[in-house]
Design an enzyme around this catalytic site. Structure first.
Site, PDB file in Angstrom:
ATOM      1  N   LEU A  59      48.022  19.641  -9.580  1.00 17.67           N
ATOM      2  CA  LEU A  59      48.784  20.477  -8.402  1.00 17.67           C
ATOM      3  C   LEU A  59      48.587  21.875  -8.761  1.00 17.67           C
ATOM      4  CD1 LEU A  59      50.230  19.516  -5.898  1.00 17.67           C
ATOM      5  CD2 LEU A  59      52.330  19.987  -7.275  1.00 17.67           C
ATOM      6  N   ASP A  60      47.800  22.674  -7.840  1.00 18.35           N
ATOM      7  CA  ASP A  60      47.755  24.028  -8.258  1.00 18.35           C
ATOM      8  C   ASP A  60      48.879  24.916  -8.240  1.00 18.35           C
ATOM      9  OD1 ASP A  60      47.564  24.791  -5.616  1.00 18.35           O
ATOM     10  OD2 ASP A  60      45.424  24.970  -5.706  1.00 18.35           O
ATOM     11  N   VAL A  61      48.764  26.255  -8.625  1.00 18.19           N
ATOM     12  CA  VAL A  61      50.023  27.145  -8.767  1.00 18.19           C
ATOM     13  C   VAL A  61      50.645  27.251  -7.305  1.00 18.19           C
ATOM     14  CG1 VAL A  61      50.536  29.270  -9.194  1.00 18.19           C
ATOM     15  CG2 VAL A  61      49.003  28.258 -10.654  1.00 18.19           C
ATOM     16  N   ALA A  63      50.694  25.570  -4.655  1.00 21.84           N
ATOM     17  CA  ALA A  63      50.964  24.513  -3.959  1.00 21.84           C
ATOM     18  C   ALA A  63      52.432  23.868  -4.581  1.00 21.84           C
ATOM     19  CB  ALA A  63      50.017  23.418  -4.218  1.00 21.84           C
TER      20      ALA A  63
END
Lengths: 261, 434
Positions: A59-61, A63
């Site tokens: 899960l990227d920054v 999101a």
């Protein structure tokens, strides 16, 4: 965690010398179950000194949403869950009228366009087509021979899915809210990254002869774990974590059995 | 020294001002309309796709393309309202009041596309027409009549107009054009276009079988002419009919709302949802009522599948669509339920989940069904096209050359409004998304 009541020390049957009932110096061996000294907390020390924590799907920054972690032996379950190839559900928010270089609203502006010609009907048409082409990709990457009867049976039930590496596939997409210039979509997908979802929003904007940026990506479901099972920041303490693990255990086991059987 | 300001990273206020000052582009105004397009795919060497560069490349880098496996856009000047695919040729018709209303391309060895004057030799006509060429119709009022529908058979074609009856052209060796059979008539380069007007009421639908023609009138009666050796004319005999004659049998007095045929079997749907069939039954198409392989009188097919809305006949298999949106197939060949089902006399339903129905989108249903010689096509109400059947020379449009045993989506860049299936090619009328 170390302060929690520990499990009882192991017992072992040992033959201990004890004075014989006769008296005098005779020693007799009596069997007794005594705790093993190696299990004593003062000998062994604290039970947990470090914990192995593994992460599930990335899960990227920018999101937010459900993020699955595995602790200790759960890391093996993480591997099995990955091989199940279950879908993830995202709530993606978008904004019409802007196009940026990294497809989100914090990037460098590239172009501004008008968007008053966009209606909910046009958006739903585009979404139907996206779903259709991705459905085709689902069947193609699942590597099943289309000419067999079992491929037909699986296709009828909707159970065909790629069981190996594949490019990102969207299994279902629909519009939750539409209020120009903002809109919100619910996307069910496989093997995707959040940047791919932002790119999808950008491409929807292009298809509607305007431009769109993504304002929010929130994962609401990751396989069997939903937002209800997930712990918000206020509940990141030991008790809630243990309770959540207990609640999810049954679900995870049934899902693994069903898919990997 | 006080005259220049050093440039650093732009502050938030500067960024916001730059953003507000940026020009706004407009790609589609308020009056932007959805455009109508035509997509073709399949075997191209006969010219039926209407793209000459596939057969005779006009640039050095282009190579002749024998098969177009995926939908390819065909540029037309007018909006095409009706299309029909025959055996190696195509007819496109537009609803305009201009003088040219019908274009044809493909095989023209029997003048099924009318007389196309050759530019090299003014007396002869083209045998292969590679581009959509206008077909001159002998209309009395060319600037008022509109063409409603076109239909193509093996070597003949029918054009239905709103006020001037039906025009037929092409091969007439079995009387399928509705005029008397002339012995040893040479059909290639022929100028003959016959006009048919004597029906009990206005003709509202024309259908071509392989070598016969069916006409449906407003009153609900059906006329037929052409070859009858398999009973496909439904007139009670197995001879040739060269004048359109009314059909009786089980459809006498029944208001028929749709007729369909492509090979040697015919189906008719009444307004109450009953299905009637006649013609060839070698492939179990009519085996539910009779054991004979040819039926020359229309018979009612007692299927308990609900009220039928639309029916389509292929060469060996038939398909019907009911009012609830369910699709039933029967006959012989690749019917769409996997490789195990090759023939059945009773209709079998194809599960709606194969057409895009799911819990997520429960109101997706099939809106139209069409048949080619050994392929089936279904259009959903969301504008998606599903095809299945034998993939003869790439006619399914899936991009692969293999046969398709269950319904497969065709990716068309637009919402598919109508599709016409032929033997080895297909034409679709598509509206763009925005």
């Amino acid at each position: 965690l170390n302060a929690a009541p520990e499990r009882a020390p192991r017992q072992r049957v040992r033959f201990l010398p004890s004075p014989a009932p006769g008296g005098g110096g005779a020693v007799e061996l009596v069997a007794a179950s005594v705790p093993v000294l190696a299990d004593h907390p003062l000998v062994r020390g604290p039970r947990f000194r470090k914990l192995k924590i593994g992460a599930g799907h990335r899960l990227d920054v920018k999101a937010s949403g459900v993020f699955v972690l595995g602790i200790g032996h759960g890391n093996k379950l993480l591997g099995d869950l990955y091989n199940c190839h279950l879908t993830k559900v995202y709530t993606v928010g978008g904004l019409f009228g802007k196009a940026t270089d990294d497809f989100s609203d914090t990037g460098n502006l590239i172009e501004k366009t008008t968007f008053d010609h966009i209606t909910r009907e046009k958006l739903e048409r585009i979404l139907a087509v996206i779903q259709g082409t991705n459905q085709k990709a689902l069947l193609m990457y699942s590597n099943i021979d289309m000419k067999t009867q079992e491929a037909y049976e699986l296709a009828v039930k909707g159970l065909i899915r790629p069981m190996g590496k594949s490019p990102p596939i969207i299994t279902a997409i629909r519009c939750l809210q539409f209020a120009l210039p903002e809109f919100q979509l619910e996307i069910h997908c496989l093997h995707e990254t959040q940047q791919y979802l932002r790119k999808v929003v950008h491409e929807i904007g292009l298809e509607l002869k305007s431009s769109a940026v993504c304002t929010q990506v929130r994962r609401t479901r990751d396989g069997v774990f939903t937002v209800d099972d997930a712990l918000p920041r206020t509940q990141w303490n030991l008790q809630s974590i243990q309770e959540a693990m207990r609640n999810c255990q049954l679900k995870v086991e049934t899902e693994l059995e069903k898919t990997l059987a | 020294r006080g005259f220049c300001v050093s440039a650093g990273p732009p502050s938030t206020r500067q960024l916001r001002e730059a953003e507000e000052a940026a020009p706004v582009f407009q790609y589609a105004g308020k009056a932007a309309r959805r455009k109508d397009r035509v997509f073709v795919w399949g075997f191209s060497y006969s010219g039926a796709l209407g793209i000459p560069s596939f057969v005779k490349p006009d640039a050095g880098w282009k190579k002749p393309r024998r098969i177009q496996p995926t939908p390819y856009r065909l540029e037309t000047e007018d909006k095409i309202s009706s299309a029909a695919c025959g055996y190696g040729f195509t007819l496109l018709a537009s609803n305009t009041r201009d003088i040219t209303k019908v274009w044809g391309m493909g095989l023209n060895k029997d003048s099924q596309l009318g007389f196309q004057r050759s530019r090299r030799d003014q007396t002869k006509g083209y045998e292969y027409v590679l581009e959509p060429s206008p077909i001159p119709l002998p209309l009395e009022k060319p600037q008022q009549t509109r063409v409603l529908q076109v239909s193509c058979g093996r070597a003949h074609s029918l054009v239905l107009t709103d006020s001037e009856g039906v025009f037929t052209m092409g091969n007439n060796s079995y009387g399928q054009c509705g005029r008397k059979v002339v012995e040893d008539e040479i059909y290639s380069g022929s100028h003959v276009i016959h006009q048919l007007k004597e029906f009990d009421s206005k003709v509202v639908q024309v259908v071509c079988g392989q070598d016969h023609s069916l006409f449906r009138t407003k009153k609900g009666s059906v006329y037929a002419c052409g070859w009858g050796a398999d009973g496909q004319t439904g007139l009670g005999h197995y001879n040739i009919t060269s004048v359109p004659t009314k059909l009786h049998g089980d459809i006498a007095g029944v208001n028929i709302i749709q007729v369909s045929s492509y090979g040697d079997c015919c189906l008719a749907v009444s307004d109450e949802g009953d299905v009637f069939g006649w013609g060839n039954s070698e492939y179990l198409q009519l085996a539910s009522v009779t054991e004979t392989t040819q039926v020359n009188v229309p018979r009612h097919l007692p299927f308990k599948i609900g009220k039928v809305k639309e029916a389509a006949c292929g060469g060996t298999g038939n398909i019907v669509l009911t009012e609830e949106g369910n699709v039933f197939v029967w006959g012989y060949g690749i019917l769409g339920k996997g490789p195990n089902l090759t023939e059945t006399a009773e209709p079998e339903m194809i599960p709606p989940s194969l057409f895009g129905w799911s819990d997520f989108s429960p109101d997706t249903r099939v809106a139209r069904v069409r048949c080619g010689l050994s392929q089936f096509a279904a259009l959903t109400n969301r504008g998606e096209l599903f095809v299945w059947g034998k993939n003869l020379r790439g006619c399914l449009g899936t991009g692969r050359m293999e046969d398709q045993y269950f319904p497969w989506r065709v990716t068309v860049p637009g919402e598919v409004v109508d599709v016409a299936c032929g033997v080895d090619h297909m034409v679709s009328m598509v509206r763009s998304f925005t």
